[in-house]
Design a protein around this motif. Structure first.
Motif, PDB file in Angstrom:
ATOM      1  N   PRO A   1     -16.376 -16.927   2.380  1.00 18.86           N
ATOM      2  CA  PRO A   1     -15.871 -15.900   1.470  1.00 18.86           C
ATOM      3  C   PRO A   1     -16.979 -15.094   0.798  1.00 18.86           C
ATOM      4  CG  PRO A   1     -15.712 -18.053   0.457  1.00 18.86           C
ATOM      5  CD  PRO A   1     -16.162 -18.286   1.868  1.00 18.86           C
ATOM      6  N   VAL A   2     -18.194 -15.679   0.792  1.00 20.10           N
ATOM      7  CA  VAL A   2     -19.350 -14.992   0.213  1.00 20.10           C
ATOM      8  C   VAL A   2     -20.565 -15.300   1.067  1.00 20.10           C
ATOM      9  CG1 VAL A   2     -18.465 -15.085  -2.151  1.00 20.10           C
ATOM     10  CG2 VAL A   2     -19.887 -16.957  -1.283  1.00 20.10           C
ATOM     11  N   ALA A   3     -21.596 -14.492   0.947  1.00 22.61           N
ATOM     12  CA  ALA A   3     -22.867 -14.800   1.602  1.00 22.61           C
ATOM     13  C   ALA A   3     -23.537 -15.938   0.854  1.00 22.61           C
ATOM     14  CB  ALA A   3     -23.758 -13.563   1.625  1.00 22.61           C
ATOM     15  N   GLY A   4     -24.168 -16.842   1.594  1.00 17.09           N
ATOM     16  CA  GLY A   4     -24.837 -17.954   0.937  1.00 17.09           C
ATOM     17  C   GLY A   4     -25.051 -19.120   1.870  1.00 17.09           C
ATOM     18  N   THR A   5     -25.064 -20.322   1.294  1.00 20.82           N
ATOM     19  CA  THR A   5     -25.344 -21.545   2.048  1.00 20.82           C
ATOM     20  C   THR A   5     -24.104 -22.422   2.100  1.00 20.82           C
ATOM     21  OG1 THR A   5     -27.628 -21.489   1.257  1.00 20.82           O
ATOM     22  CG2 THR A   5     -26.857 -23.557   2.214  1.00 20.82           C
ATOM     23  N   VAL A   6     -23.786 -22.922   3.299  1.00 19.64           N
ATOM     24  CA  VAL A   6     -22.654 -23.830   3.462  1.00 19.64           C
ATOM     25  C   VAL A   6     -23.014 -25.175   2.843  1.00 19.64           C
ATOM     26  CG1 VAL A   6     -21.170 -25.024   5.101  1.00 19.64           C
ATOM     27  CG2 VAL A   6     -21.922 -22.682   5.569  1.00 19.64           C
ATOM     28  N   GLN A   7     -22.151 -25.644   1.957  1.00 16.72           N
ATOM     29  CA  GLN A   7     -22.375 -26.919   1.285  1.00 16.72           C
ATOM     30  C   GLN A   7     -21.206 -27.860   1.546  1.00 16.72           C
ATOM     31  OE1 GLN A   7     -25.122 -27.719  -0.482  1.00 16.72           O
ATOM     32  NE2 GLN A   7     -26.036 -25.709  -0.110  1.00 16.72           N
ATOM     33  N   SER A   8     -21.510 -29.133   1.663  1.00 18.77           N
ATOM     34  CA  SER A   8     -20.467 -30.179   1.709  1.00 18.77           C
ATOM     35  C   SER A   8     -19.412 -29.924   2.763  1.00 18.77           C
ATOM     36  CB  SER A   8     -19.794 -30.310   0.329  1.00 18.77           C
ATOM     37  OG  SER A   8     -20.749 -30.510  -0.684  1.00 18.77           O
ATOM     38  N   LEU A   9     -19.822 -29.655   4.004  1.00 13.46           N
ATOM     39  CA  LEU A   9     -18.870 -29.511   5.103  1.00 13.46           C
ATOM     40  C   LEU A   9     -18.171 -30.849   5.282  1.00 13.46           C
ATOM     41  CD1 LEU A   9     -17.896 -27.444   7.180  1.00 13.46           C
ATOM     42  CD2 LEU A   9     -19.608 -28.321   8.754  1.00 13.46           C
ATOM     43  N   ALA A  10     -16.876 -30.883   4.985  1.00 16.37           N
ATOM     44  CA  ALA A  10     -16.175 -32.156   4.796  1.00 16.37           C
ATOM     45  C   ALA A  10     -15.302 -32.578   5.960  1.00 16.37           C
ATOM     46  CB  ALA A  10     -15.338 -32.094   3.518  1.00 16.37           C
ATOM     47  N   VAL A  11     -15.344 -31.870   7.088  1.00 18.28           N
ATOM     48  CA  VAL A  11     -14.449 -32.180   8.201  1.00 18.28           C
ATOM     49  C   VAL A  11     -15.237 -32.239   9.502  1.00 18.28           C
ATOM     50  CG1 VAL A  11     -12.401 -31.192   7.114  1.00 18.28           C
ATOM     51  CG2 VAL A  11     -13.902 -29.736   8.480  1.00 18.28           C
ATOM     52  N   ASP A  12     -14.615 -32.824  10.525  1.00 17.67           N
ATOM     53  CA  ASP A  12     -15.208 -32.914  11.857  1.00 17.67           C
ATOM     54  C   ASP A  12     -14.271 -32.292  12.880  1.00 17.67           C
ATOM     55  OD1 ASP A  12     -17.522 -34.421  11.074  1.00 17.67           O
ATOM     56  OD2 ASP A  12     -16.214 -36.170  10.870  1.00 17.67           O
ATOM     57  N   ALA A  13     -14.801 -31.893  14.024  1.00 16.18           N
ATOM     58  CA  ALA A  13     -13.982 -31.363  15.105  1.00 16.18           C
ATOM     59  C   ALA A  13     -12.973 -32.412  15.548  1.00 16.18           C
ATOM     60  CB  ALA A  13     -14.855 -30.945  16.283  1.00 16.18           C
ATOM     61  N   GLY A  14     -11.723 -31.994  15.747  1.00 18.70           N
ATOM     62  CA  GLY A  14     -10.659 -32.898  16.151  1.00 18.70           C
ATOM     63  C   GLY A  14      -9.900 -33.515  15.004  1.00 18.70           C
TER      64      GLY A  14
END
Length: 592
Positions: free
Chosen positions: A560-573
């Motif tokens: 939603p904004v430019a910046g750094t992805v933090q705390s990616l909480a999910v996995d593929a599948g």
């Protein structure tokens, strides 16, 4: 005749099969997931058995659970309906190995025609025209490029084990081919467990015409005429009619002959459909695929012939010969069907789930409603978004179109948006009324205008016009927070739309408005298809961070904004529920 059948399906088609069983005096057993307990088809059946949790892989696609249910119910046969396991050769084989009758073709036939490259070879041997393409699956990008340069751009990338419009992408040049290969393979793997793809020449502005066939165990094959299914979005059909309009007699006869010849070649049994791409300008047609099952649109063929296809499936599975020959089949009048799906056409056909707080079906002469739900039932996010069909018949095509338009106007659905109002507008399109349309008409020429969406389906502002954002509430612990969903499509979505040859689910960027927090949450129950960025990655506003799939559609979830992805909480599948935290963003200005 078979005396008892387990219906291994759900929704509208389960209701349809159970009703024919009751007419024939056949005991019908239903199956249900935990979510579907008490659903309409379970109430109509003589008994209903639980087969697992809500996710389709743990219930309606669980072969062992369905076989166990059939044994528990003590039935003689299993009817697969359409979709789900209906074209799964392993399932058909498991049914037969359990000593039960599979209401459909032989497992060997399902396997042969389910492999699109093998089906293509069978068509060639039957002297049925096919499009120029690869000789089997393509191993990698290099081989795909070689094929594309040989047959010419644009090309269609197709899943070898796909079906129902899934696993198909268009590539107009080298820059689009690599993503098309990956996207088609990914979708096919998720839907069918196999990701192999092959290439064919892409036909611009074709019509999609198919022929309904019936065959028994005694060598008899007949056709029940043709159907036109050219009104599509993302290769998914929305309107289907019989017979196909504006076809010359010579073309119509050639299509029927090709369908019957191919059916004889593969020793077909039961009801099936041979699909073709038709080029009306050049008066050419090409084999597309054969669906070894009942089609969603089978009802329009029933209306113009008076033949119950489900009954014929059961009689053929019981070993009976067809009770009629080709000359006995009287094709009379015209019929058309609208698929009613829980999707918002004015929001890129975005799927929705929810409870049907009101559902009133049209009741008029020459109108038929096939629905799997009643008022108060819930449309689940775990399954296909289509929950019903409205069909109309007339002695002329114009009469059938008028009756369907009136029926769609009378249909009332409260609780989820539907395709009905949009399809009513398509019926009034001059090119559709004159049968000048093609498979790309909807996505090229008939895109829904958000400014003219029905107020009953719109989130309108004070001035009555559709806003540029949508606000909804999502749970946040014991409280709820406002979530803003921008409605503007990003450049990435526009590029993907061009690459796939049609409209795709637009990007969705979710920003939680709580103390400046930019946490991104799932907009609905879905499955994580793939991750496009990792924790710590720097992204621009609108960049895709991950892909979700819900109700047969992919959605890009963007920063939603430019910046750094933090705390990616999910996995593929991983399966996620609406409101689940996907990742957080640290805005660029916060780190500078």
């Amino acid at each position: 005749m078979i005396g008892s059948i387990l219906v291994a399906n759900r929704g509208e088609i389960a209701v349809r099969i159970i009703r024919t069983c009751r007419l024939l005096g056949i005991r019908a057993a239903a199956v249900h997931s935990d979510f579907d307990e008490g659903a309409l088809w379970t109430r109509l059946a003589d008994e209903s058995l639980r087969i697992g949790p809500a996710p389709v892989a743990q219930s309606y696609l669980d072969i062992a659970a369905i076989i166990d249910a059939a044994r528990t119910a003590g039935v003689e046969a299993v009817h697969p309906g359409y979709g789900l396991l209906s074209e799964n050769a392993e399932f058909a084989r498991a049914v037969e190995e359990a000593g039960l009758v599979f209401v459909g073709p032989r497992p060997e036939t399902i396997a042969l025609m389910g492999d699109k490259t093998a089906a293509r070879a069978a068509a060639i041997e039957s002297q049925v025209p096919v499009l120029p393409g690869s000789d089997g699956v393509v191993a990698d990008f290099s081989e795909a490029m070689h094929v594309a340069e040989r047959i010419g751009w644009p090309v269609a990338v197709k899943a070898s084990f796909g079906g129902g419009g899934r696993g198909i992408r268009r590539a107009g040049d080298e820059s689009e081919l690599e993503e098309a290969l990956a996207s088609a393979g990914r979708e096919a793997t998720a839907a069918f467990g196999r990701g192999e793809v092959f290439l064919e020449r892409y036909v611009d502005r074709p019509r999609h015409v198919e022929v309904q066939v019936l065959a028994d165990h005694h060598g008899n094959v007949v056709h029940l005429g043709d159907r036109d299914c050219s009104v599509q979005r993302r290769h998914q059909k929305l309107l289907e009619e019989a017979p196909a309009p504006a076809l010359g007699d010579e073309m119509r006869d050639a299509l029927a002959k090709a369908a019957i010849d191919l059916s004889h070649k593969v020793e077909y049994r039961g009801a099936g459909t041979v699909e073709f791409l038709v080029d009306p300008q050049r008066e050419e047609f090409f084999f597309l695929e054969m669906n070894t099952r009942l089609q969603v649109e089978h009802g329009v063929s029933e209306l113009v012939t008076g033949i119950d296809l489900v009954e014929q499936q059961i009689r053929v599975a019981s070993g009976e010969p067809l009770a009629f020959r080709q000359g006995d089949i009287d094709l009379r009048g015209s019929a058309i069907q609208a698929r009613i799906a829980a999707e918002d056409p004015w929001d890129q056909f975005r799927p929705s789930s929810g409870r049907l707080s009101d559902l009133r079906l049209p009741s008029a002469p020459w109108v038929r409603c096939d629905f799997g739900f009643e008022r108060g039932d819930a449309v689940a996010p775990h399954y296909d978004s289509m929950f019903g069909k409205v069909l109309a018949y007339g002695l002329t095509r114009a009469a059938a179109l008028a009756r369907l338009g009136q029926a769609l106007e009378e249909l009332r659905v409260v609780g989820v948006p539907t395709t009905a109002p949009y399809l009513r507008s398509v019926l009034r399109e001059p090119d559709f009324a004159a049968a000048r349309h093609h498979t790309g008409s909807l996505e090229r020429d008939w895109q829904p205008d958000p400014e003219h969406r029905p107020t009953s389906q719109a989130d309108t502002g004070s001035d009555g016009e559709a806003p540029q954002v949508r606000q909804v509430s999502l749970p946040w612990g014991a409280q709820s927070v406002a979530v803003t969903i921008p409605l503007e499509r990003s450049s990435t979505a526009r590029r993907l739309s061009k690459m796939t040859g049609g409209t795709r689910e637009r990007d969705v960027a979710l920003a939680v408005e709580k103390d400046g927090d930019s946490t991104v949450r799932a907009p609905m129950d879905a499955v994580v298809v793939s991750l496009r960025a990792a924790t710590g990655a720097e992204v621009a506003k609108g960049d895709t961070v991950l892909l979700l799939e819900a109700m047969k559609m992919e959605m890009e979830i963007c920063a939603p904004v430019a910046g750094t992805v933090q705390s990616l909480a999910v996995d593929a599948g991983q399966s996620v529920q609406s409101g689940t935290v996907l990742f957080a963003m640290e805005p660029a200005n916060a780190t500078s």
